[in-house]
Design a protein around this motif. Sequence first.
Motif, mmCIF file in Angstrom:
data_model
loop_
_atom_site.group_PDB
_atom_site.id
_atom_site.type_symbol
_atom_site.label_atom_id
_atom_site.label_comp_id
_atom_site.label_asym_id
_atom_site.label_seq_id
_atom_site.Cartn_x
_atom_site.Cartn_y
_atom_site.Cartn_z
ATOM 1 N N UNK A 62 0.827 -1.204 0.000
ATOM 2 C CA UNK A 62 0.000 0.000 0.000
ATOM 3 C C UNK A 62 0.861 1.253 0.000
ATOM 4 N N UNK A 63 1.958 1.207 0.755
ATOM 5 C CA UNK A 63 2.860 2.363 0.805
ATOM 6 C C UNK A 63 3.436 2.642 -0.582
ATOM 7 N N UNK A 64 3.883 1.570 -1.262
ATOM 8 C CA UNK A 64 4.469 1.728 -2.599
ATOM 9 C C UNK A 64 3.430 2.221 -3.590
ATOM 10 N N UNK A 65 2.249 1.602 -3.543
ATOM 11 C CA UNK A 65 1.207 1.943 -4.514
ATOM 12 C C UNK A 65 0.726 3.384 -4.357
ATOM 13 N N UNK A 66 0.758 3.900 -3.131
ATOM 14 C CA UNK A 66 0.260 5.252 -2.895
ATOM 15 C C UNK A 66 1.372 6.289 -2.843
ATOM 16 N N UNK A 67 2.597 5.859 -3.118
ATOM 17 C CA UNK A 67 3.702 6.807 -3.187
ATOM 18 C C UNK A 67 4.095 6.987 -4.652
#
Length: 217
Positions: A62-67
Motif C-alpha cells: 500500500x505504501x508503494x502503490x500510494x507513493x
Amino acid sequence: MLTTLLAFAGIGLLFAMIPGPDFALIVRISLIKGRMAAVYSSLGIACGLTVHTALSVAGLSAVIAHSPFLFKCITYLGAAYLAYIGLCSLFARAPKEKDRQAHPQPEGNAPAASGRRTAGSAFLQGFLCNVLNPKAVIFFLTFLPQFVDAGHAVPVQAQLLILGILMVLVTGAWFVCLSLLLAHLKRFFENETFRRRLERVTGVIFLGFSARLLASQ
C-alpha cells in the motif's frame, strides 16, 4: 475458509495463465535454453512473488502503490529491465557449429559450470521480471484483500500470508508445467533459423511490454 482458498487458487491460476512478461520469458527460455533453465526461471518467478507477499503482509504494498515516487521508481526499473531483455533478444547471436560442439548446451542434471551459470541466469531473469513488475504490486494490494475475512479467528495478516503463499505455489506450479510442456516441443525447433526468429519476436514483445508499462504512467 477452505472454500475461499479453493476459489482464490482457481482465480489466481487464471491470472497466472494470462500472457504477460513472465509468460513470454518462460516461452523464450524453454524453446531456446531448454527444460532446466525454464524450470529455474519459473522458480525465480515464484520467489519474486514471495517478495510481493512479504510486502503485502507488512503493509508496504500500500505504501508503494500510494507513493508516486516509489511506484514510478519500480515502474521505470521494470520497464528498463524488460527493455534490456528485449534488446538482448534482438541482438542475440546464434552460436556457431564449432562453438556448440566445443561447449554443448547442458541439460538435465549435468554438473558443468556452464550449466550452473545458465541456471543462475535463468533464475535471476525470472525473479527480476516478476519482482520489478509494478502491476504485481497492485495485484497483491487489490486482489488478496478481497478474500480476507476481517471477522475470522485467523488474523488478517496471517490470512494475507496464507493467500500469498498459495499464489506462489499456484503460479510456480503453472510455470513449471508450462516449462516442461514447451521443453518437449523444443526438439522440433532446433534449427537456427527458428531460434533467430524467435529471439527477434520475443525481443519485440519485451520492448512492447516495456513501452506499455511506461505508457501506463
